[in-house]
Design a protein around this motif. Sequence first.
Motif, PDB file in Angstrom:
ATOM      1  N   GLN A   1       0.825  -1.210   0.000  1.00 37.48           N
ATOM      2  CA  GLN A   1       0.000   0.000   0.000  1.00 37.48           C
ATOM      3  C   GLN A   1       0.863   1.265   0.000  1.00 37.48           C
ATOM      4  O   GLN A   1       0.510   2.273  -0.627  1.00 37.48           O
ATOM      5  N   ARG A   2       1.973   1.213   0.738  1.00 36.52           N
ATOM      6  CA  ARG A   2       2.864   2.378   0.740  1.00 36.52           C
ATOM      7  C   ARG A   2       3.418   2.649  -0.651  1.00 36.52           C
ATOM      8  O   ARG A   2       3.508   3.790  -1.102  1.00 36.52           O
ATOM      9  N   LYS A   3       3.807   1.551  -1.303  1.00 35.60           N
ATOM     10  CA  LYS A   3       4.326   1.736  -2.664  1.00 35.60           C
ATOM     11  C   LYS A   3       3.259   2.314  -3.594  1.00 35.60           C
ATOM     12  O   LYS A   3       3.522   3.194  -4.411  1.00 35.60           O
ATOM     13  N   ASN A   4       2.032   1.815  -3.461  1.00 30.82           N
ATOM     14  CA  ASN A   4       0.940   2.328  -4.301  1.00 30.82           C
ATOM     15  C   ASN A   4       0.668   3.813  -4.016  1.00 30.82           C
ATOM     16  O   ASN A   4       0.389   4.614  -4.936  1.00 30.82           O
ATOM     17  N   GLY A   5       0.716   4.193  -2.728  1.00 30.70           N
ATOM     18  CA  GLY A   5       0.475   5.574  -2.379  1.00 30.70           C
ATOM     19  C   GLY A   5       1.550   6.506  -2.911  1.00 30.70           C
ATOM     20  O   GLY A   5       1.282   7.628  -3.400  1.00 30.70           O
TER      21      GLY A   5
ATOM     22  N   LEU B   1       3.301   6.031  -5.584  1.00 29.87           N
ATOM     23  CA  LEU B   1       3.155   6.091  -7.032  1.00 29.87           C
ATOM     24  C   LEU B   1       2.039   7.076  -7.433  1.00 29.87           C
ATOM     25  O   LEU B   1       2.130   7.818  -8.418  1.00 29.87           O
ATOM     26  N   GLU B   2       0.918   7.050  -6.662  1.00 27.68           N
ATOM     27  CA  GLU B   2      -0.182   7.969  -6.988  1.00 27.68           C
ATOM     28  C   GLU B   2       0.229   9.426  -6.774  1.00 27.68           C
ATOM     29  O   GLU B   2      -0.168  10.329  -7.563  1.00 27.68           O
ATOM     30  N   ARG B   3       1.045   9.743  -5.787  1.00 25.16           N
ATOM     31  CA  ARG B   3       1.499  11.123  -5.574  1.00 25.16           C
ATOM     32  C   ARG B   3       2.363  11.563  -6.730  1.00 25.16           C
ATOM     33  O   ARG B   3       2.313  12.710  -7.170  1.00 25.16           O
ATOM     34  N   VAL B   4       3.174  10.739  -7.190  1.00 27.60           N
ATOM     35  CA  VAL B   4       4.031  11.120  -8.311  1.00 27.60           C
ATOM     36  C   VAL B   4       3.176  11.354  -9.554  1.00 27.60           C
ATOM     37  O   VAL B   4       3.343  12.339 -10.291  1.00 27.60           O
TER      38      VAL B   4
END
Length: 380
Positions: free
Chosen positions: A371-375, A377-380
């Motif tokens: 989930q941290r990785k997904n979050g 990625l969405e900010r970028v």
Amino acid sequence: MAPSNILPIWGNEQTMNLNNLILTNIQSSPYFKVNLYQLKTYHEVIDEIYYKVSHLEPWEKGSRKTAGQTGMCGGVRGVGAGGIVSSAYCLLYKLYTLKLTRKQLNGLLTHADSPYIRGLGFMYIRYTQPPVDLWEWFEPYLDDDEEVDVKAGGGNTMTIGEILRQWLSKLEWYATLFPRIPVPVQKDLEIKLRQHPPPYAAQPAKQEEHIPDEEVSFGEAERVSKHGGGQGHRGGISSRRSPHSRKSPPFDIAKAIEKEKSRQHRDRERRHSPSRDRHGSRSKDRHRSRSRDRPRRRSRSRERRRSKDRSLQHNSRPRDHRRSRSRDRGRHHRSRSRERIHRLPDRSHDRDRGHRETSFERDLRRERERQRKNGSLERV
């Protein structure tokens, strides 16, 4: 024509056919040179035999040392070490020096005072008379049962008949040898001995009378075997069984066989009845347990059928409806999983302390990292 009173001498007239060692010891014996030299008549020698002779061996007891002597050094050959010659052989040689007549020799054979006087008379015949005449001399006395202890020191009692039979069939006699008998004469003597068996020959054992089982009461057989000869206590069986005594009824073998068969049949039934009851109870219990298991099997089969029907109904629904429900489920599951992640406390410090994480904690940690990785990625 009556036989001459003069006896012929067979063999070596100088040695009396005696063993050389025995003859040398006799001639050098103080008893023969001193005591017997004074005896001049036949009757004086007989009196000396009566008082001095106690056996018929050539050597006195314990004086002959033949231990370890073999071959040409054997005592019977007259080459080995000598001993103290017996008074019997000294007196035998003294009789030879007197040149006995036939009448005097017959007087020795029939003498009633001592069996040793008779024994020396027969020994004189064995040493000096021709072998063909031995049977004529010995035959009237083969059944004579007068006993003589022939061994030095005692312990070997024989009858006159036994002694004569041995002297006719064997050459050996207590560490010495009698004169040899020609082979034809020896064969003729053996034939005559077989035709004249000893009166005391072993007779065949008399067989005991067999008593039938039906005529013997209980315990009588043991008493017969213990007391022998068919005689028990108080006169034995013969006194008990009289012509007027009672007899048991005849033994019926057919009835006995029937009784034995019936007894064996009853024994078999007793043996097998407990096993049959056990077997029957076991079979009943097994039948009951199987009957109890049948409804369970039926219920299981019904549940399987129902589950199959449900699966068929579920598969028959429209695909769109299934897709929509699967999407809703996916969204709902994601939202619930996020809430759980935020609610659960952070246990990373437990790992730092050396705590061993469980499979649930490991999966939870991996989900957080994802989930941290997904979050990010969405900010970028």
